[in-house]
Design an enzyme around this catalytic site. Structure first.
Site, mmCIF file in Angstrom:
data_model
loop_
_atom_site.group_PDB
_atom_site.id
_atom_site.type_symbol
_atom_site.label_atom_id
_atom_site.label_comp_id
_atom_site.label_asym_id
_atom_site.label_seq_id
_atom_site.Cartn_x
_atom_site.Cartn_y
_atom_site.Cartn_z
ATOM 1 N N HIS A 1 42.051 51.293 41.338
ATOM 2 C CA HIS A 1 41.254 50.666 40.273
ATOM 3 C C HIS A 1 41.868 49.332 39.852
ATOM 4 O O HIS A 1 41.193 48.292 39.850
ATOM 5 C CB HIS A 1 41.167 51.613 39.074
ATOM 6 C CG HIS A 1 40.532 51.012 37.854
ATOM 7 N ND1 HIS A 1 39.278 51.355 37.422
ATOM 8 C CD2 HIS A 1 40.997 50.082 36.961
ATOM 9 C CE1 HIS A 1 38.986 50.671 36.328
ATOM 10 N NE2 HIS A 1 40.030 49.891 36.024
ATOM 11 N N GLU A 2 43.145 49.365 39.491
ATOM 12 C CA GLU A 2 43.766 48.158 38.942
ATOM 13 C C GLU A 2 43.860 47.043 39.977
ATOM 14 O O GLU A 2 43.577 45.872 39.689
ATOM 15 C CB GLU A 2 45.147 48.480 38.374
ATOM 16 C CG GLU A 2 45.128 49.430 37.188
ATOM 17 C CD GLU A 2 44.289 48.938 36.019
ATOM 18 O OE1 GLU A 2 43.956 47.737 35.970
ATOM 19 O OE2 GLU A 2 43.937 49.750 35.157
ATOM 20 N N HIS B 1 34.447 49.285 29.395
ATOM 21 C CA HIS B 1 34.770 50.554 30.049
ATOM 22 C C HIS B 1 33.627 51.557 29.920
ATOM 23 O O HIS B 1 33.549 52.530 30.683
ATOM 24 C CB HIS B 1 36.052 51.156 29.463
ATOM 25 C CG HIS B 1 37.265 50.319 29.713
ATOM 26 N ND1 HIS B 1 37.610 49.273 28.899
ATOM 27 C CD2 HIS B 1 38.201 50.369 30.699
ATOM 28 C CE1 HIS B 1 38.720 48.705 29.353
ATOM 29 N NE2 HIS B 1 39.103 49.344 30.445
ATOM 30 N N HIS C 1 40.761 45.030 40.526
ATOM 31 C CA HIS C 1 40.542 43.893 39.621
ATOM 32 C C HIS C 1 41.069 42.616 40.276
ATOM 33 O O HIS C 1 40.478 41.543 40.126
ATOM 34 C CB HIS C 1 41.245 44.117 38.289
ATOM 35 C CG HIS C 1 40.509 45.023 37.347
ATOM 36 N ND1 HIS C 1 39.236 44.759 36.885
ATOM 37 C CD2 HIS C 1 40.867 46.202 36.774
ATOM 38 C CE1 HIS C 1 38.847 45.727 36.065
ATOM 39 N NE2 HIS C 1 39.815 46.614 35.980
ATOM 40 N N GLU D 1 34.496 46.438 35.513
ATOM 41 C CA GLU D 1 35.155 47.743 35.418
ATOM 42 C C GLU D 1 34.585 48.740 36.420
ATOM 43 O O GLU D 1 35.320 49.514 37.045
ATOM 44 C CB GLU D 1 35.011 48.293 33.997
ATOM 45 C CG GLU D 1 36.080 47.820 33.038
ATOM 46 C CD GLU D 1 37.472 48.251 33.453
ATOM 47 O OE1 GLU D 1 37.671 49.434 33.799
ATOM 48 O OE2 GLU D 1 38.366 47.401 33.457
#
Length: 861
Positions: free
Chosen positions: A327-328, A417, A331, A353
């Protein structure tokens, strides 16, 4: 830009004149990226209405993408009268034959506004400070911009406020956009987007991880990913080291357990993007990412800050699970493919997100790890809520109590989110379908019909292409001002590109968006269509020979149609013929690519177009024309390096047996006014990247250096690229020349370079020497002499190669008149000369008034 897993609260176009657009080298060969830039540059003026262009606009290249089919996509950022336009980025799409195929743009109309601010900068700074929640440590100087995020431009102040979020641990760099004419906050977004040894991890069991031979947690197989320990602080991070290359104990009692999870997750994410989507790591250039673990004390979050990952320890459950890592770091992908990333507020922030949730989930499935099997729950391992529930549920986002599972007019007003739920739900429906599934029950919104999923493999490719090729920084779910700038429209374009217009996959994308209450005005389907392939789609030839490929067509919709074949993009000395020249869709033709002995060695993208009665499609055949036999080569064709752009220059090696040498060399000459902006890499034929320079040297001008590289794992023959990324604004330059010597594969020592400057005074003869040793037999009939001489009147010069036996070979004899400088490679028949000995480049200045120097020269025998 930074992101976290959990919610916390140019080129100038003016009056028809193009200036400062990226220069495209006119010399052959031109690589596909240069051809794409040239076509996109033309489209900026000829299709100004499609990009809502005004006379005050300027455009700067951000990324260039060329599809295997030959279609191209060039991303630009925009300024207006010198001011950055927030939400003004543009994507130009061109077909394989160079014709305009459309544009992505967030503006509803051309910008027309005053750039004189009524609100003082000091007032803007005060407004920004007041918009910050938490502890302020610094308020930056406000900068005037044009805020076009809504589709209409407003003069605004952008002020960056730095500090700590209300939790006292999460860093914050809040960009506050305030009205420069009427005052008040227009919007804001935070750069902090919160969210083979053996690793005995917390969540993934015992796994293999790559480390250095000295057992440091640095991964040489994945761009030197490294993992370090913040020791529950927020700044100093110490690399993990170990005595036996066994890391952690599957429990939090060993600090290396969480590190092993993070290290493993970083490698998985790197591999996922490379092997599934063809992207070379997070940044796209083969570089790895740092992962920092044990951040602060009981910090229940993780974030990406634009350069590195940071993980807190949570409720004694560090946030280092596979899906969180994916996920991170996703980004990071988002902000490196879309200029500035998908703006981290409103509906575009929700898509940002969701993109990370989607790809974090796909990394988890890709891992195929029995201890953490793939699912559509986000963060189920880290227990961030403290009650055993996941953060988010993609199959039914409303289960978390806050996320939107269906779009409504209020979706853009909730935390990003939670607005992510709409796209998460869409993606689940697209991949798995609605109703009861193996991963949970997905409801439809309203009376929407049920959706049959197309599977994860197709869904992930559609979503990545939509992000990579089509999304702009202001893309949203629903946009009444610019309806084309939506995730529905762009994902349909991606599905059409990959699987055909009105294909099963295309219709599944439509149905999946409808099932989450996102409607659209979709383009009508073709009633007649066909697809086209080239098998093989690449080939290598020696000058004077030919290659063939089979062009197969398939009717994909409606009745068959007549398809006529043509080719474009072939360089001088290459022709393409078809037998037969036309077919009825469903049949095939043989394309023959014929070269003459005069064709310049290099790699060329040839576009083969099939023009049907109703539809037109194209494929690309990549032709590699081999250079002279040997293990070295030089490319002295200038390649412009614009700001914030990646370019490359190719050398084709052929006739070099076996693998390259462990002491291969890359001699690089780049003209640039700030070499600290540059990442310079050697790209092997198999796509492996070897970083030569990574943003070192600061404000120093130019790179003139020879790098030694261990290439012993690489096959010598093939197309090698020098790739140069300009990673910052304000300074530009040129790849001047580069030489690759792979050693070991062929006759040893048959090339040499002398880079020592030798002054050339008026009416004087000077020379520079290269000693060749350990090279058997005579030189080649196609030996080359690459010459770089700085001189203000080359018509004064006689340049000769002097063989070891004293024989002279005149390369340049007072030609060129008042032209400055010689940068040329000469081919010379030296087959009567023994290779070994002292060779000289002799330069005679035969007239007065102008002087210069021998800069460098390379001899390849």
């Amino acid at each position: 830009m930074r992101s976290s897993i959990a919610a916390l609260g140019a080129a100038v176009l003016a009056a028809g004149l193009l200036a400062s657009l990226p220069a495209t080298a006119s010399a052959t060969p031109r690589n596909p990226e240069q051809i794409a830039l040239s076509a996109a540059t033309a489209a900026l003026t000829s299709h100004r209405a499609d990009i809502a262009g005004s006379s005050g606009d300027a455009y700067q290249v951000f990324r260039t993408i060329v599809d295997p089919s030959g279609s191209s996509h060039v991303r630009y950022t925009r300024t207006y009268q010198g001011l950055k336009v927030y939400g003004g980025d543009v994507v130009i799409h061109n077909a394989a034959n160079g014709s305009f195929a459309g544009a992505g743009n967030g503006l509803a109309a051309p910008l027309a506004l005053s750039t004189h601010a009524r609100v003082p900068a000091a007032t803007a700074a005060s407004t920004a400070r007041g918009a910050f929640s938490g502890q302020v440590t610094k308020v930056g100087a406000p900068a005037l911009i044009v805020d076009a995020s809504s589709g209409t431009g407003k003069l605004a102040w952008e002020t960056v406020v730095e500090g700590w979020a209300p939790d006292g641990a999460t860093p914050s760099r809040l960009h506050v956009i305030s009205d420069a004419q009427a005052g008040g906050v227009l919007g804001s977004f935070d750069e902090i987007e919160t969210a083979l040894g053996t690793g005995k991890t917390l969540y993934s069991g015992n796994v293999s991880i790559d480390t250095t031979p000295t057992y440091t947690m640095i991964d040489p197989s994945h761009g030197n990913n490294n993992t370090c320990d913040l020791n529950n602080g927020t700044s100093t991070c110490t690399n993990f080291t170990d005595a036996d290359n066994v890391w952690g104990n599957n429990a939090t009692s060993d600090r290396a357990s969480a590190a092993a999870d993070a290290h493993y997750g970083a490698a998985l994410t790197f591999d996922y993007y490379k092997n599934v989507h063809g992207r070379n790591g997070i940044f796209g250039d083969g570089r790895g990412v740092p992962s920092r673990v044990h951040y602060s004390t009981n910090y229940v979050n993780a974030f990406w800050d634009g350069a590195q990952m940071t993980y807190g320890d949570g409720n004694n459950k560090p946030l280092t699970s596979i899906d969180v890592a994916g996920h991170e770091m996703s980004h990071g992908v988002t902000e490196n493919v879309v200029p500035g990333g998908l703006t981290y507020s409103g509906e575009s922030g929700g898509l940002n997100e969701a993109n990370s949730d989607i790809f974090g989930t796909m990394v988890e499935f890709y891992a195929n790890n029995a201890s953490d099997p793939g699912d559509y729950n986000i963060g189920e391992k880290i227990d961030i809520n403290g009650n055993g529930t996941p953060l988010r549920y993609m199959y039914n986002p409303t289960l978390d109590g806050s996320s939107h599972g269906c779009w409504s007019s209020s979706t853009g007003g909730v935390d990003v989110h939670y607005s992510s739920g709409v796209a998460n739900h869409f993606y689940f429906n697209l991949a798995e379908g609605t109703g009861a599934t193996a991963y949970g029950t997905s409801p439809v919104c309203g009376s929407a019909p049920a959706v049959v999923g197309i599977g994860r493999s197709k869904a992930e490719k559609i979503w990545f292409r939509a992000l990579d090729i089509y999304f702009t920084s202001s893309t949203s779910y629903v946009n009444t001002t610019t309806p084309s700038n939506t995730a529905r429209a762009y994902s349909l374009s991606a599905a059409s590109d990959l699987y055909g217009n009105c294909s099963v996959e295309y219709k599944a994308v439509q149905a999946a968006w409808t099932a989450v209450n996102v409607a659209g005005s979709d383009a009508p389907c073709f009633t007649q269509d066909f697809s086209m392939t080239a098998t093989p789609n690449a080939g290598s030839v020696n000058p004077g020979s030919s290659a063939t490929t089979t062009i197969a067509t398939t009717t994909t919709n409606g009745a068959a149609q007549t398809v006529n074949f043509s080719a474009s993009g072939a360089p001088a000395g290459v022709s393409v013929s078809f037998a037969p020249s036309s077919v009825t869709s469903g049949a095939s033709s043989t394309a023959t690519i014929t070269t003459t002995g005069a064709v310049v060695p290099g790699s060329y993208a040839i576009t083969i177009t099939g023009t049907g009665t109703v539809a037109v499609h194209a494929v690309t055949y990549t032709l590699t024309v081999n250079g002279p036999p040997g293990c070295s080569g030089t490319n002295s064709t200038d390649v412009a390096i614009p700001d914030n752009t990646t370019v490359s220059s190719t050398i084709v090696i052929s006739g070099c047996a076996g693998n390259a040498s462990a002491t291969s060399t890359v001699e690089v000459h780049i003209i640039h006014t700030y070499i600290g902006d540059l990442v310079v890499s050697l790209i092997a034929p198999d796509g492996s990247a070897y970083v030569l320079q990574n943003r070192t040297g600061g404000s120093t001008h130019d790179i003139n250096q020879t790098y030694s590289v261990n290439l012993s794992s690489e096959v010598a023959n093939g197309a090698w690229k020098l790739q140069v990324q300009d990673a910052a604004t304000a300074d530009v330059g040129t790849i001047d020349t580069w030489t690759l010597n792979l050693g070991g594969g062929g006759p040893a020592g048959c090339t040499g370079t002398n880079g020592t400057d030798v002054a050339i005074p008026d009416n004087t003869t000077v020379s520079s020497s290269i000693v060749i040793a350990g090279c058997t037999g005579n030189a080649s009939a196609t030996s080359t002499v690459e010459v770089h001489i700085i001189h203000t009147y080359i018509g004064d010069l006689v340049v000769s190669l002097i063989a070891p036996d004293g024989s002279a070979y005149v390369l340049h004899n007072r030609a060129g008149g008042s032209t400055d400088n010689i940068n040329q490679t000469y081919t010379v028949n030296l087959s009567t000369e023994a290779r070994n000995g002292t060779w000289k480049l002799q330069v005679q200045d035969a007239a007065a008034l102008d002087t210069g120097n021998i800069d460098s020269w390379t001899l390849t025998l």
